[in-house]
Design a protein around this motif. Sequence first.
Motif, PDB file in Angstrom:
ATOM      1  N   SER A 279      -3.642  -4.483 -14.806  1.00  0.00           N
ATOM      2  CA  SER A 279      -3.288  -3.179 -14.250  1.00  0.00           C
ATOM      3  C   SER A 279      -4.505  -2.602 -13.538  1.00  0.00           C
ATOM      4  O   SER A 279      -5.640  -3.005 -13.793  1.00  0.00           O
ATOM      5  CB  SER A 279      -2.814  -2.216 -15.346  1.00  0.00           C
ATOM      6  N   ASP A 280      -4.240  -1.651 -12.654  1.00  0.00           N
ATOM      7  CA  ASP A 280      -5.329  -0.977 -11.966  1.00  0.00           C
ATOM      8  C   ASP A 280      -4.812   0.334 -11.399  1.00  0.00           C
ATOM      9  O   ASP A 280      -3.613   0.457 -11.085  1.00  0.00           O
ATOM     10  CB  ASP A 280      -5.901  -1.842 -10.839  1.00  0.00           C
ATOM     11  N   MET A 281      -5.714   1.286 -11.274  1.00  0.00           N
ATOM     12  CA  MET A 281      -5.405   2.569 -10.668  1.00  0.00           C
ATOM     13  C   MET A 281      -6.479   2.867  -9.627  1.00  0.00           C
ATOM     14  O   MET A 281      -7.671   2.634  -9.873  1.00  0.00           O
ATOM     15  CB  MET A 281      -5.387   3.677 -11.729  1.00  0.00           C
ATOM     16  N   VAL A 282      -6.044   3.359  -8.464  1.00  0.00           N
ATOM     17  CA  VAL A 282      -6.956   3.605  -7.349  1.00  0.00           C
ATOM     18  C   VAL A 282      -6.722   5.004  -6.797  1.00  0.00           C
ATOM     19  O   VAL A 282      -5.574   5.436  -6.662  1.00  0.00           O
ATOM     20  CB  VAL A 282      -6.726   2.560  -6.223  1.00  0.00           C
TER      21      VAL A 282
ATOM     22  N   ARG B 107      -1.352  -1.193  -2.819  1.00  0.00           N
ATOM     23  CA  ARG B 107      -1.597  -2.625  -2.614  1.00  0.00           C
ATOM     24  C   ARG B 107      -2.991  -3.026  -3.073  1.00  0.00           C
ATOM     25  O   ARG B 107      -3.192  -4.106  -3.618  1.00  0.00           O
ATOM     26  CB  ARG B 107      -1.341  -2.995  -1.156  1.00  0.00           C
ATOM     27  N   PHE B 108      -3.963  -2.154  -2.879  1.00  0.00           N
ATOM     28  CA  PHE B 108      -5.309  -2.416  -3.381  1.00  0.00           C
ATOM     29  C   PHE B 108      -5.272  -2.533  -4.910  1.00  0.00           C
ATOM     30  O   PHE B 108      -5.838  -3.465  -5.487  1.00  0.00           O
ATOM     31  CB  PHE B 108      -6.254  -1.284  -2.952  1.00  0.00           C
ATOM     32  N   ALA B 109      -4.588  -1.596  -5.565  1.00  0.00           N
ATOM     33  CA  ALA B 109      -4.453  -1.637  -7.024  1.00  0.00           C
ATOM     34  C   ALA B 109      -3.747  -2.912  -7.469  1.00  0.00           C
ATOM     35  O   ALA B 109      -4.122  -3.523  -8.477  1.00  0.00           O
ATOM     36  CB  ALA B 109      -3.703  -0.401  -7.521  1.00  0.00           C
ATOM     37  N   ALA B 110      -2.725  -3.323  -6.729  1.00  0.00           N
ATOM     38  CA  ALA B 110      -1.993  -4.547  -7.075  1.00  0.00           C
ATOM     39  C   ALA B 110      -2.892  -5.774  -6.981  1.00  0.00           C
ATOM     40  O   ALA B 110      -2.851  -6.656  -7.850  1.00  0.00           O
ATOM     41  CB  ALA B 110      -0.775  -4.714  -6.172  1.00  0.00           C
ATOM     42  N   LYS B 111      -3.704  -5.838  -5.944  1.00  0.00           N
ATOM     43  CA  LYS B 111      -4.614  -6.970  -5.790  1.00  0.00           C
ATOM     44  C   LYS B 111      -5.583  -7.032  -6.972  1.00  0.00           C
ATOM     45  O   LYS B 111      -5.825  -8.100  -7.538  1.00  0.00           O
ATOM     46  CB  LYS B 111      -5.382  -6.856  -4.469  1.00  0.00           C
ATOM     47  N   GLU B 112      -6.140  -5.881  -7.342  1.00  0.00           N
ATOM     48  CA  GLU B 112      -7.037  -5.808  -8.499  1.00  0.00           C
ATOM     49  C   GLU B 112      -6.313  -6.243  -9.776  1.00  0.00           C
ATOM     50  O   GLU B 112      -6.862  -6.997 -10.579  1.00  0.00           O
ATOM     51  CB  GLU B 112      -7.559  -4.384  -8.670  1.00  0.00           C
ATOM     52  N   ALA B 113      -5.093  -5.768  -9.963  1.00  0.00           N
ATOM     53  CA  ALA B 113      -4.328  -6.101 -11.163  1.00  0.00           C
ATOM     54  C   ALA B 113      -4.051  -7.595 -11.248  1.00  0.00           C
ATOM     55  O   ALA B 113      -4.150  -8.200 -12.317  1.00  0.00           O
ATOM     56  CB  ALA B 113      -3.026  -5.300 -11.197  1.00  0.00           C
TER      57      ALA B 113
ATOM     58  N   ALA C 263      -2.465  11.560  -4.787  1.00  0.00           N
ATOM     59  CA  ALA C 263      -3.829  11.381  -5.264  1.00  0.00           C
ATOM     60  C   ALA C 263      -4.149   9.978  -5.787  1.00  0.00           C
ATOM     61  O   ALA C 263      -5.261   9.488  -5.592  1.00  0.00           O
ATOM     62  CB  ALA C 263      -4.135  12.408  -6.359  1.00  0.00           C
ATOM     63  N   TYR C 264      -3.199   9.326  -6.456  1.00  0.00           N
ATOM     64  CA  TYR C 264      -3.484   8.048  -7.098  1.00  0.00           C
ATOM     65  C   TYR C 264      -2.375   7.041  -6.882  1.00  0.00           C
ATOM     66  O   TYR C 264      -1.217   7.405  -6.701  1.00  0.00           O
ATOM     67  CB  TYR C 264      -3.693   8.236  -8.613  1.00  0.00           C
TER      68      TYR C 264
END
Length: 133
Positions: free
Chosen positions: A14-17, A59-65, A122-123
């Motif tokens: 998981s990731d949050m950006v 999409r950035f968060a998805a890549k990190e996840a 925001a996120y």
Amino acid sequence: MEINTRHNICSIGSDMVSVERIRQAVGKFGERFLSRVYTGGERQYCMARRDPYPCYAARFAAKEAVLKALGTGLTGGCSWRNVEVVSSKRGVPGVKLHGRAALLAREQGIKTFLLTLSHDDAYAIALVVALGD
């Protein structure tokens, strides 16, 4: 997407950006940032939105996840564009792997990823579940 119940959960990520972080990166680095992080298909999808930045952030968060689920992050020889967020005709997000990320997934027995994305002003957040045999 129909889930094969014979698949086992291999890992999750998981990731949050912050949407503002992505907005600032695009403002500062422009095309260099976009072409380094996003595939052409991802960029086209996000640019079709009234405000592309929440879409880019998700999409950035998805890549990190996904990279977390692979257990490597960017240190394992993967690049941002080795992980691509795609959408079905109904708009369901999915993951397509390229290069080193695809090789790592095969080595780990990962057959597919389940992905969910969410964002507001925001996120953006992403959660992936890696499924394998």
